[in-house]
Structures are given as structure tokens and as C-alpha cells.
Write a protein that holds these residues in place. Structure first.
Motif, mmCIF file in Angstrom:
data_model
loop_
_atom_site.group_PDB
_atom_site.id
_atom_site.type_symbol
_atom_site.label_atom_id
_atom_site.label_comp_id
_atom_site.label_asym_id
_atom_site.label_seq_id
_atom_site.Cartn_x
_atom_site.Cartn_y
_atom_site.Cartn_z
ATOM 1 N N VAL A 1 0.913 -1.143 0.065
ATOM 2 C CA VAL A 1 -0.118 -0.052 -0.018
ATOM 3 C C VAL A 1 0.983 1.396 -0.066
ATOM 4 N N ALA B 1 -5.045 -1.728 3.154
ATOM 5 C CA ALA B 1 -5.622 -0.121 3.133
ATOM 6 C C ALA B 1 -6.323 0.146 4.089
ATOM 7 N N THR C 1 -3.202 3.948 -1.727
ATOM 8 C CA THR C 1 -3.220 3.086 -2.894
ATOM 9 C C THR C 1 -2.754 1.735 -2.669
ATOM 10 N N THR C 2 -3.678 0.626 -2.999
ATOM 11 C CA THR C 2 -3.071 -0.624 -3.029
ATOM 12 C C THR C 2 -2.372 -1.015 -4.319
#
Length: 302
Positions: A223, A258, A276-277
Motif C-alpha cells: 500500500v 489499506a 493506494t493498494t
């Protein structure tokens, strides 16, 4: 369908293919991946009966390929685009293949047109570029309108338009219910082309599964996190059991999803600019899962 069962090929004391078992199904594009020297070309040649297995077996739709008369009607293959007689024209080259497999000669011009070589049909192959030879090799594979197709590094020498065309061709062939088996060292290209993967290293099977499943079991999910207070968030994440590294002003976090990272930040009043993954690319998964199978890794002193 192609079925390999305990397929093995030895050359003296060297084992090129080691008890390899896999199935290539019709209706999907199956990528065949492995480091250089992994045994891909040897496996393809055993499928086509050009090499005899030391032990085990491989069949095409339930029969050995060498037991099928007029083989191009059953399996089309591109193994080496350079393995052609340069003095022949493209049309003459395909006509020889057609006669040997009792394929009607009008089919020659059909496939030349399909691969974009209609205007070059009367030219000698010796003057062809690598990309044109690749297209001619694909034409030869398509000549018998076979249900099973094998391609070894089919994108070599193709320009971007040619690469796009080949992708579409493979998809169309698979959509028609054919078995499409594509050997390549271009991992990024397989991301755009293949549905299933067969991955080998040092002749042995590493994986036979969907492209999505293969990528997912490679490098762990991470992440990417952006926050004005990286030091505090790093401390919180580490105490929660995550691994954290800082890159270009952002934190890359593994070991926590996340949602959990966002909850920790909210709990401590930390604003987040980014959350953001990131999933592993096919190339990253390939490099990780085949790391022990590279025959001559960089830095090898042999």
C-alpha cells in the motif's frame, strides 16, 4: 488440447525437461514462461514430435502428434522464423507446405493476406525483415486451419502495429475455440495476451494457473501512503506489525491492508494524501518465483 504427463528429456547427464505435467485448454490463450534455458523450446519440440521424450508423454487432442498424417491440419507452429529457404518466395514457401499436407493451394494467398504479406507474396524471403519473417511463420502456422497452435517468441522483430495485430489474432483464435500456446520471455506482453500460464524453471513446473492467480502469489501486496507526518504514521504502522519503507516522500507499507492503515490514521487524527493498494506485476511475480531457476544469473562467475 495439449496434455503433458511426467514429460522428461535428458541429454546425457543434463536434464532439460524434468517430469513436466500440464494441460493447455482450448478457448484461452496460454502463455509458456520460463528463464532462458528453462526447457521451453525442448518442450515445444517434444509436443511436435521433433524430439523424443526420454520418459513420460505429451499428446495433442489425445494422440501423439507424430501419429497424425498431414500434421498442419491438426497443429500449426512457429518455432524459428529464420528456418526457411531464403531463395524461395513467400508464396512458394507456403505452397510447398500446402502440397505436403494436402491443403488446397488457394489457402496460401488467403493466409498471406491475413498476415499482411499479400503485397510481398512474390518476393524472396532472403530479403525479408525479421518482422516479415515472423508474419510468414505465423502464416505457415495458420495454413492448415488447425485447432491447435504453438508459437515460440512470436513477437520478435514486430513493430508496435504488428504486436497489436498479433495480440488480436491470438484472442480471435482462442475465441474460435482453438488451443493457443505462446512461449515468450516478455512478461509484460503476457499481461496483455495470456489468460492462463504454464511457468517452468530448470525444466520443472513452477506454476500452471491463471495469470491473475500467478501474479497474486508473487510479491506481496503493498500500500502506498502519503501523509504530512510520515514519522508518526511510520511508528504507528510498525507497532501494528507492518513493514514500512519511505520512497520519494511516500510510505510503502506491506503487512497491513489499506483499510487498516486508514483506520489507524483516522484514530490518531493523521490526514492522508494518498492511500493506494498496489498489486504485483506479472514481471515482479515471475522474477520472484523463478529466482532460483535462472541458469546463469548476473554476477555468476562461471
Amino acid at each position: 488440447m495439449i496434455e503433458a504427463r511426467e514429460l522428461t528429456r535428458r541429454y546425457g547427464s543434463k536434464t532439460a525437461v524434468d517430469s513436466l505435467s500440464f494441460t493447455v485448454r482450448p478457448g484461452v490463450v496460454t502463455g509458456f514462461l520460463g528463464p532462458n534455458g528453462a526447457g521451453k523450446s525442448t518442450t515445444l519440440r517434444m509436443i511436435l514430435g521433433l524430439h523424443t521424450p526420454t520418459s513420460g508423454s505429451v499428446t495433442v487432442d489425445g494422440r501423439r502428434f507424430r501419429d497424425r498424417p498431414r500434421g498442419l491440419r491438426h497443429v500449426g507452429a512457429l518455432l524459428d522464423a529464420g528456418d526457411v529457404q531464403g531463395g524461395r518466395t513467400a508464396r512458394a514457401h507456403l505452397a510447398v507446405l500446402a502440397r505436403g499436407n494436402r491443403i488446397p493451394l488457394p489457402r496460401v494467398d488467403e493466409v498471406l493476406s491475413e498476415v499482411g504479406l499479400a503485397a510481398a507474396a512474390g518476393r524472396r524471403i532472403g530479403g525479408f525483415s525479421l518482422g516479415m519473417r515472423q508474419r510468414l511463420g505465423i502464416a505457415g502456422a495458420l495454413l492448415g486451419d488447425p485447432p491447435v497452435l504453438l508459437f515460440d517468441e512470436p513477437l520478435n522483430g514486430l513493430d508496435p502495429e504488428g504486436v497489436k495485430w498479433v495480440r488480436g489474432l491470438f484472442r480471435r483464435l482462442a475465441a474460435e475455440g482453438r488451443t493457443v500456446f505462446v512461449s515468450s520471455h516478455l512478461m509484460s506482453e503476457m499481461e496483455h495476451t495470456a489468460d492462463e500460464l504454464v511457468v517452468i524453471g530448470r525444466g520443472a513446473l513452477i506454476a500452471a494457473e491463471s495469470l491473475t492467480d500467478f501474479a497474486a502469489r508473487g510479491a506481496r501486496l503493498s500500500v502506498t501512503v502519503g501523509t504530512p507526518d510520515r514519522a508518526l504514521l511510520t511508528a504507528l504502522l510498525l507497532s501494528a506489525g507492518a513493514e514500512v519503507r519511505e520512497e520519494s516522500g511516500l510510505l510503502t507499507v506491506t503487512g497491513l491492508p489499506a483499510a487498516r492503515i486508514g483506520a489507524l490514521a483516522l484514530e490518531h487524527g493523521l490526514p492522508l494524501d494518498q492511500l493506494t493498494t498496489r498489486t504485483a506485476s506479472l514481471e515482479e511475480a515471475f522474477m520472484e518465483l523463478t529466482a532460483d531457476s535462472v541458469e546463469y544469473p548476473a554476477g555468476d562467475a562461471r
